[in-house]
Write a protein that holds these residues in place. Sequence first.
Motif, PDB file in Angstrom:
ATOM      1  N   ARG A   1       0.530 -98.341  37.561  1.00 13.87           N
ATOM      2  CA  ARG A   1       0.578 -99.786  37.310  1.00 13.87           C
ATOM      3  C   ARG A   1      -0.841-100.220  36.919  1.00 13.87           C
ATOM      4  NH1 ARG A   1       3.948-104.401  39.678  1.00 13.87           N
ATOM      5  NH2 ARG A   1       2.544-106.137  39.394  1.00 13.87           N
ATOM      6  N   THR A   2      -1.186 -99.937  35.681  1.00 12.68           N
ATOM      7  CA  THR A   2      -2.552-100.115  35.180  1.00 12.68           C
ATOM      8  C   THR A   2      -3.086-101.515  35.444  1.00 12.68           C
ATOM      9  OG1 THR A   2      -2.050 -98.476  33.471  1.00 12.68           O
ATOM     10  CG2 THR A   2      -4.011 -99.819  33.143  1.00 12.68           C
ATOM     11  N   GLN A   3      -2.261-102.526  35.285  1.00 12.12           N
ATOM     12  CA  GLN A   3      -2.733-103.903  35.433  1.00 12.12           C
ATOM     13  C   GLN A   3      -3.310-104.188  36.826  1.00 12.12           C
ATOM     14  OE1 GLN A   3       0.074-107.140  35.680  1.00 12.12           O
ATOM     15  NE2 GLN A   3       1.762-105.720  36.066  1.00 12.12           N
ATOM     16  N   SER A   4      -2.942-103.417  37.818  1.00  7.75           N
ATOM     17  CA  SER A   4      -3.454-103.633  39.180  1.00  7.75           C
ATOM     18  C   SER A   4      -4.851-103.051  39.381  1.00  7.75           C
ATOM     19  CB  SER A   4      -2.507-103.005  40.206  1.00  7.75           C
ATOM     20  OG  SER A   4      -1.247-103.625  40.152  1.00  7.75           O
ATOM     21  N   PHE A   5      -5.350-102.312  38.392  1.00 11.73           N
ATOM     22  CA  PHE A   5      -6.639-101.629  38.551  1.00 11.73           C
ATOM     23  C   PHE A   5      -7.563-101.875  37.362  1.00 11.73           C
ATOM     24  CE2 PHE A   5      -3.211 -99.282  40.612  1.00 11.73           C
ATOM     25  CZ  PHE A   5      -3.637 -99.319  41.931  1.00 11.73           C
ATOM     26  N   CYS A   6      -7.433-103.000  36.689  1.00  8.92           N
ATOM     27  CA  CYS A   6      -8.288-103.301  35.537  1.00  8.92           C
ATOM     28  C   CYS A   6      -9.760-103.234  35.930  1.00  8.92           C
ATOM     29  CB  CYS A   6      -7.989-104.693  34.986  1.00  8.92           C
ATOM     30  SG  CYS A   6      -6.430-104.840  34.107  1.00  8.92           S
ATOM     31  N   GLY A   7     -10.529-102.524  35.139  1.00  8.02           N
ATOM     32  CA  GLY A   7     -11.967-102.445  35.347  1.00  8.02           C
ATOM     33  C   GLY A   7     -12.410-101.390  36.351  1.00  8.02           C
ATOM     34  N   GLU A   8     -11.491-100.802  37.071  1.00 10.23           N
ATOM     35  CA  GLU A   8     -11.845 -99.742  38.011  1.00 10.23           C
ATOM     36  C   GLU A   8     -12.471 -98.593  37.212  1.00 10.23           C
ATOM     37  OE1 GLU A   8      -9.279 -98.154  41.527  1.00 10.23           O
ATOM     38  OE2 GLU A   8      -8.698 -97.108  39.694  1.00 10.23           O
TER      39      GLU A   8
END
Length: 140
Positions: free
Chosen positions: A95-102
């Motif tokens: 769920r890429t949107q939950s980790f933006c910028g990580e």
Amino acid sequence: MACGSTSLWAGETTWFCCGSSWGPCGSAGTGACGTCQSSANQAAWPNTTQACFDITRPDLCGEGIPRRGCGSVMNVRHQCSGAQVCVTISDCGPRTQSFCGEATCCNGVCRTNRVIDLTPAAFSAIGSLSSGRLPVYIYE
């Protein structure tokens, strides 16, 4: 299974459990494709279908990840060590949107955003499960 060498993407990878109990994993479902097994070299891709994309939303992190369906084959290479594993797409994720910028870095070079999840068997082929995340290049 033929693994390609054409660059597809780069980013972070993590690992997840699916299918029968294996290694650190208990039993879990077999994923969006119905074939996922922790003991196999498999992966989850955030754009396997429109329904998958609607959940993972990598575009919200600036990632224009192309659609690749169940059964697609990819070569995942650890950015730092060069270790590679050939995987088959067998689930939807991360769920890429939950980790933006990580970001995950090595040797002063960072990769951002979770763009692929590997089964424990695949992840341990290129890195330590205890590291949790790895910077990777993805080829098809």
